[in-house]
Design an enzyme around this catalytic site. Structure first.
Site, PDB file in Angstrom:
ATOM      1  N   SER A  67       0.802  -1.227   0.000  1.00 32.20           N
ATOM      2  CA  SER A  67       0.000   0.000   0.000  1.00 32.20           C
ATOM      3  C   SER A  67       0.834   1.277   0.000  1.00 32.20           C
ATOM      4  O   SER A  67       0.314   2.352  -0.300  1.00 32.20           O
ATOM      5  CB  SER A  67      -0.946   0.022   1.202  1.00 32.20           C
ATOM      6  OG  SER A  67      -0.232   0.154   2.414  1.00 32.20           O
ATOM      7  N   LYS A 134       0.600   4.874   6.775  1.00 31.38           N
ATOM      8  CA  LYS A 134      -0.029   5.689   5.731  1.00 31.38           C
ATOM      9  C   LYS A 134       0.570   7.092   5.757  1.00 31.38           C
ATOM     10  O   LYS A 134       1.295   7.462   6.667  1.00 31.38           O
ATOM     11  CB  LYS A 134      -1.548   5.780   5.928  1.00 31.38           C
ATOM     12  CG  LYS A 134      -2.272   4.447   6.035  1.00 31.38           C
ATOM     13  CD  LYS A 134      -2.214   3.647   4.750  1.00 31.38           C
ATOM     14  CE  LYS A 134      -2.921   2.295   4.908  1.00 31.38           C
ATOM     15  NZ  LYS A 134      -2.728   1.429   3.722  1.00 31.38           N
TER      16      LYS A 134
END
Length: 264
Positions: A67, A134
């Site tokens: 990701s 993230k």
């Protein structure tokens, strides 16, 4: 010739003199611990220091998914600086952060360390999982929109050029989001963050937890990450050795205007 009695008297040492072969007073030899005891003591000190460092300063993590490609790939080992947001500091737009699962964000089974690796992970000497990595896109008061004609995210109406670190996109949606290239979210509430993965087409990030446009009004989904869940800021990629690098804020959000204070 007669000798005086003092001449025949045997020599006597002062009462406080040390026995022959030994040093006097505080300068005497110190007793050393056996090697095995010293080894145990040093090991104990090292473990205590490791726990203190993990708790208050630096902790190692590994990347469990694609990701955050291309900057961070699966099984990369990273270091997180915990003091980054102490004393009232908050994450900034552009920071790469590690945070605890807000609830239902982690997908799939992550490999768990076993044996010695399990013990080392508890004291911060082995990278751990169970967290998410993230990039911070929105902070308090921000409104985030996707996307302009060039495919750029807009924050408070300002387009942000993220081309230096995001993966080439085949789609605007992320993993399991159900959103395309047209959505808006915000303002971000006080004490919350909006986060995205750098690999926007393969990241189950804040977008995956937004309420669908046609959802009912009582939608309980929340795209926000509580700042209290943030462990710290990623500052270094340390393994594999040939990928070692410093990780810093790219500064592409510097021109974004602040949003108005958000209502709680």
């Amino acid at each position: 010739m007669d000798q005086s009695p003092e001449a025949d008297a045997p020599e006597t040492a002062p009462a406080d003199a040390a026995p022959s072969g030994k040093k006097r007073g505080d300068g005497g030899e110190r007793k050393h611990l056996p090697v095995w005891q010293e080894s145990i003591l040093l090991l104990g000190i090292a473990l205590v220091l490791a726990v203190v460092i993990k708790t208050f300063f630096v902790q190692a993590f590994y990347i469990p998914s694609p990701s955050m490609e291309p900057g961070l790939i699966r099984n990369d080992r990273i270091l997180v600086q915990k003091v980054s947001y102490w004393f009232g500091g908050d994450p900034s737009r552009g920071d790469v952060v590690v945070f605890e699962d807000p609830g239902g964000w982690l997908t799939g089974e992550e490999p768990k360390p076993t044996g010695l690796a399990s013990l080392l992970s508890k004291i911060g000497l082995y990278p751990t999982g169970g967290h998410l990595v993230k990039r911070v896109i929105g902070i308090e008061g921000d409104v985030i929109e996707c996307c302009d004609e060039e495919g750029r995210i807009l924050v408070n109406g300002e387009p942000v050029d993220e081309s230096t670190y995001i993966a080439d996109r085949k789609t605007c949606a992320g993993a399991g989001t159900g959103f395309g290239c047209s959505w808006s979210v915000g303002p971000v509430p006080d004490g919350k963050l909006f986060v995205l993965g750098d690999n926007r087409g393969a990241s189950a990030d804040s977008r995956a937890h937004m309420c669908q446009p046609d959802s009912e009004e009582d939608c309980t989904q929340s795209p926000w990450v509580d700042t209290d869940l943030v462990v710290g800021k990623v500052f270094s990629l340390v393994w594999p050795r040939d990928r070692w690098d410093w990780i810093s804020n790219p500064g592409v959000f510097d021109d974004v205007p602040d949003g108005p204070p958000a209502d709680d």
